[in-house]
Write a protein that holds these residues in place. Structure first.
Motif, PDB file in Angstrom:
ATOM      1  N   THR A   2     -39.431  16.290  30.743  1.00  0.00           N
ATOM      2  CA  THR A   2     -38.252  17.157  30.841  1.00  0.00           C
ATOM      3  C   THR A   2     -37.248  16.528  29.589  1.00  0.00           C
ATOM      4  O   THR A   2     -36.678  17.324  28.744  1.00  0.00           O
ATOM      5  CB  THR A   2     -37.629  17.281  32.126  1.00  0.00           C
ATOM      6  OG1 THR A   2     -37.568  15.968  32.753  1.00  0.00           O
ATOM      7  CG2 THR A   2     -38.125  18.075  33.065  1.00  0.00           C
ATOM      8  N   LYS A   3     -37.489  15.102  29.904  1.00  0.00           N
ATOM      9  CA  LYS A   3     -36.377  14.365  28.752  1.00  0.00           C
ATOM     10  C   LYS A   3     -36.787  14.037  27.366  1.00  0.00           C
ATOM     11  O   LYS A   3     -36.022  13.905  26.483  1.00  0.00           O
ATOM     12  CB  LYS A   3     -35.871  13.094  29.375  1.00  0.00           C
ATOM     13  CG  LYS A   3     -34.870  13.398  30.580  1.00  0.00           C
ATOM     14  CD  LYS A   3     -34.343  12.204  30.957  1.00  0.00           C
ATOM     15  CE  LYS A   3     -33.567  12.135  32.201  1.00  0.00           C
ATOM     16  NZ  LYS A   3     -33.552  11.119  33.085  1.00  0.00           N
ATOM     17  N   ALA A   4     -38.417  14.109  27.323  1.00  0.00           N
ATOM     18  CA  ALA A   4     -38.727  13.591  26.111  1.00  0.00           C
ATOM     19  C   ALA A   4     -38.412  14.234  25.106  1.00  0.00           C
ATOM     20  O   ALA A   4     -38.404  15.616  25.127  1.00  0.00           O
ATOM     21  CB  ALA A   4     -40.335  13.514  26.318  1.00  0.00           C
ATOM     22  N   PHE A   5     -38.122  13.925  23.764  1.00  0.00           N
ATOM     23  CA  PHE A   5     -38.059  14.738  22.607  1.00  0.00           C
ATOM     24  C   PHE A   5     -36.587  15.246  22.498  1.00  0.00           C
ATOM     25  O   PHE A   5     -36.206  15.588  21.408  1.00  0.00           O
ATOM     26  CB  PHE A   5     -38.965  15.800  22.153  1.00  0.00           C
ATOM     27  CG  PHE A   5     -40.551  15.244  22.253  1.00  0.00           C
ATOM     28  CD1 PHE A   5     -40.909  14.214  21.266  1.00  0.00           C
ATOM     29  CD2 PHE A   5     -41.408  15.650  23.082  1.00  0.00           C
ATOM     30  CE1 PHE A   5     -42.296  13.740  21.290  1.00  0.00           C
ATOM     31  CE2 PHE A   5     -42.773  15.047  23.367  1.00  0.00           C
ATOM     32  CZ  PHE A   5     -43.080  14.042  22.285  1.00  0.00           C
ATOM     33  N   ASP A  16     -26.880   1.108  26.362  1.00  0.00           N
ATOM     34  CA  ASP A  16     -26.324   2.156  27.271  1.00  0.00           C
ATOM     35  C   ASP A  16     -26.762   3.484  27.047  1.00  0.00           C
ATOM     36  O   ASP A  16     -27.039   4.060  28.055  1.00  0.00           O
ATOM     37  CB  ASP A  16     -24.711   2.220  26.668  1.00  0.00           C
ATOM     38  CG  ASP A  16     -23.994   0.939  27.332  1.00  0.00           C
ATOM     39  OD1 ASP A  16     -24.487  -0.144  28.094  1.00  0.00           O
ATOM     40  OD2 ASP A  16     -22.966   0.620  26.927  1.00  0.00           O
ATOM     41  N   MET A  17     -27.014   3.969  25.745  1.00  0.00           N
ATOM     42  CA  MET A  17     -27.687   5.075  25.648  1.00  0.00           C
ATOM     43  C   MET A  17     -29.052   5.491  26.093  1.00  0.00           C
ATOM     44  O   MET A  17     -29.212   6.486  26.889  1.00  0.00           O
ATOM     45  CB  MET A  17     -27.464   5.477  24.231  1.00  0.00           C
ATOM     46  CG  MET A  17     -26.323   5.849  23.498  1.00  0.00           C
ATOM     47  SD  MET A  17     -26.359   5.540  21.635  1.00  0.00           S
ATOM     48  CE  MET A  17     -27.134   7.187  21.097  1.00  0.00           C
ATOM     49  N   LEU A  18     -29.709   4.282  25.996  1.00  0.00           N
ATOM     50  CA  LEU A  18     -31.247   4.387  26.598  1.00  0.00           C
ATOM     51  C   LEU A  18     -31.088   4.252  28.156  1.00  0.00           C
ATOM     52  O   LEU A  18     -31.838   5.322  28.683  1.00  0.00           O
ATOM     53  CB  LEU A  18     -31.954   2.980  26.120  1.00  0.00           C
ATOM     54  CG  LEU A  18     -33.355   3.045  26.424  1.00  0.00           C
ATOM     55  CD1 LEU A  18     -34.446   3.925  25.692  1.00  0.00           C
ATOM     56  CD2 LEU A  18     -34.004   1.638  25.958  1.00  0.00           C
ATOM     57  N   MET A  19     -30.349   3.378  28.645  1.00  0.00           N
ATOM     58  CA  MET A  19     -30.561   3.247  30.186  1.00  0.00           C
ATOM     59  C   MET A  19     -30.121   4.383  30.881  1.00  0.00           C
ATOM     60  O   MET A  19     -30.228   4.922  32.003  1.00  0.00           O
ATOM     61  CB  MET A  19     -29.747   2.077  30.561  1.00  0.00           C
ATOM     62  CG  MET A  19     -30.208   0.862  30.176  1.00  0.00           C
ATOM     63  SD  MET A  19     -31.933   0.503  30.393  1.00  0.00           S
ATOM     64  CE  MET A  19     -32.433   0.218  32.041  1.00  0.00           C
ATOM     65  N   GLU A  20     -28.870   5.245  30.375  1.00  0.00           N
ATOM     66  CA  GLU A  20     -28.604   6.515  31.018  1.00  0.00           C
ATOM     67  C   GLU A  20     -29.679   7.354  30.986  1.00  0.00           C
ATOM     68  O   GLU A  20     -29.625   8.195  32.089  1.00  0.00           O
ATOM     69  CB  GLU A  20     -27.400   7.107  29.924  1.00  0.00           C
ATOM     70  CG  GLU A  20     -26.565   8.075  30.518  1.00  0.00           C
ATOM     71  CD  GLU A  20     -25.156   8.094  30.030  1.00  0.00           C
ATOM     72  OE1 GLU A  20     -25.041   9.371  29.495  1.00  0.00           O
ATOM     73  OE2 GLU A  20     -24.765   7.235  29.436  1.00  0.00           O
ATOM     74  N   ALA A  21     -30.594   7.454  29.851  1.00  0.00           N
ATOM     75  CA  ALA A  21     -31.619   8.536  29.972  1.00  0.00           C
ATOM     76  C   ALA A  21     -33.042   7.949  30.700  1.00  0.00           C
ATOM     77  O   ALA A  21     -33.798   8.928  31.279  1.00  0.00           O
ATOM     78  CB  ALA A  21     -32.182   8.767  28.722  1.00  0.00           C
ATOM     79  N   ILE A  22     -33.048   6.527  31.027  1.00  0.00           N
ATOM     80  CA  ILE A  22     -34.287   6.287  31.835  1.00  0.00           C
ATOM     81  C   ILE A  22     -34.277   6.659  33.315  1.00  0.00           C
ATOM     82  O   ILE A  22     -33.301   6.786  34.065  1.00  0.00           O
ATOM     83  CB  ILE A  22     -34.468   4.650  31.699  1.00  0.00           C
ATOM     84  CG1 ILE A  22     -34.387   4.018  30.412  1.00  0.00           C
ATOM     85  CG2 ILE A  22     -35.499   3.937  32.777  1.00  0.00           C
ATOM     86  CD1 ILE A  22     -35.881   3.740  29.870  1.00  0.00           C
ATOM     87  N   PHE A  72     -43.486   8.505  25.576  1.00  0.00           N
ATOM     88  CA  PHE A  72     -44.683   8.262  26.159  1.00  0.00           C
ATOM     89  C   PHE A  72     -44.669   7.961  27.590  1.00  0.00           C
ATOM     90  O   PHE A  72     -45.333   8.282  28.388  1.00  0.00           O
ATOM     91  CB  PHE A  72     -45.185   6.942  25.257  1.00  0.00           C
ATOM     92  CG  PHE A  72     -46.816   6.399  25.963  1.00  0.00           C
ATOM     93  CD1 PHE A  72     -47.937   7.041  25.833  1.00  0.00           C
ATOM     94  CD2 PHE A  72     -46.609   5.210  26.408  1.00  0.00           C
ATOM     95  CE1 PHE A  72     -48.776   6.346  26.035  1.00  0.00           C
ATOM     96  CE2 PHE A  72     -47.898   4.461  26.986  1.00  0.00           C
ATOM     97  CZ  PHE A  72     -48.926   5.410  26.931  1.00  0.00           C
ATOM     98  N   ILE A  73     -43.665   7.223  28.100  1.00  0.00           N
ATOM     99  CA  ILE A  73     -43.386   6.765  29.527  1.00  0.00           C
ATOM    100  C   ILE A  73     -43.333   8.294  30.197  1.00  0.00           C
ATOM    101  O   ILE A  73     -43.710   8.294  31.325  1.00  0.00           O
ATOM    102  CB  ILE A  73     -42.036   5.780  29.569  1.00  0.00           C
ATOM    103  CG1 ILE A  73     -42.507   4.634  28.735  1.00  0.00           C
ATOM    104  CG2 ILE A  73     -41.775   5.721  31.107  1.00  0.00           C
ATOM    105  CD1 ILE A  73     -41.198   3.823  28.762  1.00  0.00           C
ATOM    106  N   GLU A  74     -42.417   9.046  29.545  1.00  0.00           N
ATOM    107  CA  GLU A  74     -42.229  10.431  30.448  1.00  0.00           C
ATOM    108  C   GLU A  74     -43.379  11.077  30.514  1.00  0.00           C
ATOM    109  O   GLU A  74     -43.581  11.630  31.709  1.00  0.00           O
ATOM    110  CB  GLU A  74     -41.084  11.186  29.470  1.00  0.00           C
ATOM    111  CG  GLU A  74     -39.955  10.913  29.372  1.00  0.00           C
ATOM    112  CD  GLU A  74     -39.338  11.231  30.820  1.00  0.00           C
ATOM    113  OE1 GLU A  74     -39.040  12.098  31.051  1.00  0.00           O
ATOM    114  OE2 GLU A  74     -38.671  10.114  31.414  1.00  0.00           O
TER     115      GLU A  74
END
Ligand code: ZN
Length: 328
Positions: A2-5, A16-22, A72-74
């Protein structure tokens, strides 16, 4: 998926931007702290026996592979077969201070990829401690390369480059290095045609301070992946997708690809990177010369802007230049 791309459409990517989306459901452990006290996070997925350690953004301004690894993780989250085969440790940002500042180096001004022997920086210490404990079977060292890199003499941009790093100054084909070669050859066979022959081979000069060389020397197969440019896509959305695809091919190559007798030949046939690329160029009729210019990258209000530097005169007889954009 859902979140990828759909997240991180631009080049700047802070922690901060990354951790919000993980995904908060993922197992996320801190393996140490940066110079400025940011945690260095590692995502853990899978229950299998094949241990894969990947890290991105050890150079803080190289975010394309982080974004590809995120995608890839998603996808990996739903792949029960692969998760039962492999044990993944994925460090998306090894240099969170550099990510915040959009610099290659860490907050002490040190290039972490020249610190493998010295281990002078907290980020390198955190990595090496984790590496020793995890004892991976395969390492993936993920970077961005500049627009200047081109595929051999083809005058095509190197959208992706791979390297099986050297283990010594003689560039010996050690067992670990040949395993990296086998996997890269698999990726190249699977992938080169669909990326329109935009894959290059990175320079294999030995430098034991570089993580890839150091780890290969320690006997762990290690693959350098460099995400490059595709056409005018300066946000590198296209190469982000290619990183995502190549991570699948790399893991498949590691887990299931048969041993090919001509893997080394295939690998050596990948054209070595040249540096023919210029972001902008034009022919000056008065000087009767081609002029080429490479952008510099600056961070402004959380966006990366590409600024013009001076033009340099090019030698038409050498014919060793390629323009992403030609002014008429
Ligand atoms: Zn790098």
């Amino acid at each position: 998926m859902t979140k990828a791309f759909s997240v991180f459409p631009h080049r700047y990517l802070s922690q901060d931007m990354l951790m919000e989306a993980i995904d908060p459901e993922l197992e996320c452990v801190s393996i140490g702290q940066s110079v400025e006290g940011r945690s260095i996070y590692c995502l853990r997925l899978g229950t299998g026996t094949k241990k894969i350690l990947a890290w991105a953004q050890m150079h803080g301004n190289e975010t394309t592979t982080t974004r590809g690894l995120f995608d890839f993780i998603e996808r990996l989250k739903g792949d029960q077969q692969l998760l039962s085969q492999c044990n993944f440790a994925l460090i998306l940002q090894l240099n969170p201070d550099g990510a915040f500042r959009y610099t290659r180096v860490n907050a002490n001004g040190v290039d972490l990829n020249r610190d493998a022997i010295d281990v002078s920086q907290p980020e390198t210490k955190a990595f090496m401690n984790f590496f020793e404990g995890f004892a991976p079977d395969l390492c993936l060292n993920l970077h961005d390369q500049r627009t200047r890199f081109t595929v051999g003499t083809t005058k095509k941009e190197a959208a992706l480059s791979f390297l099986a790093p050297s283990a010594d100054t003689d560039r010996t084909w050690t067992k670990a290095r040949l395993e990296a070669v086998r996997i890269i050859s698999h990726v190249y066979r699977q992938f080169n045609r669909s990326v329109q022959h935009r894959i290059g081979r990175f320079d294999d000069r030995f430098d034991p301070q570089c993580f890839g060389d150091y780890l290969t020397q320690k006997g762990v197969p290690t693959i350098l992946v460099e995400a490059g440019q595709w056409g005018s896509d300066y946000d590198r959305v296209i190469t982000r997708r290619l990183v995502y695809e190549s991570l699948h091919h790399l893991v498949d190559g590691f887990c299931i690809a048969p041993i090919e007798t001509d893997a080394l030949e295939t690998y050596l046939n990948i054209p070595e990177n040249t540096q023919y690329g210029y972001d902008v160029g034009y022919f000056d009729p008065l000087k009767q010369l081609w002029l080429g210019m490479r952008y510099s990258e600056q961070l402004q209000n959380e966006r990366v802007v590409f600024e013009e530097e001076g033009y340099e005169e090019l030698d038409p007889a050498a014919d060793d230049f390629f323009f992403f954009r030609e002014l008429k």
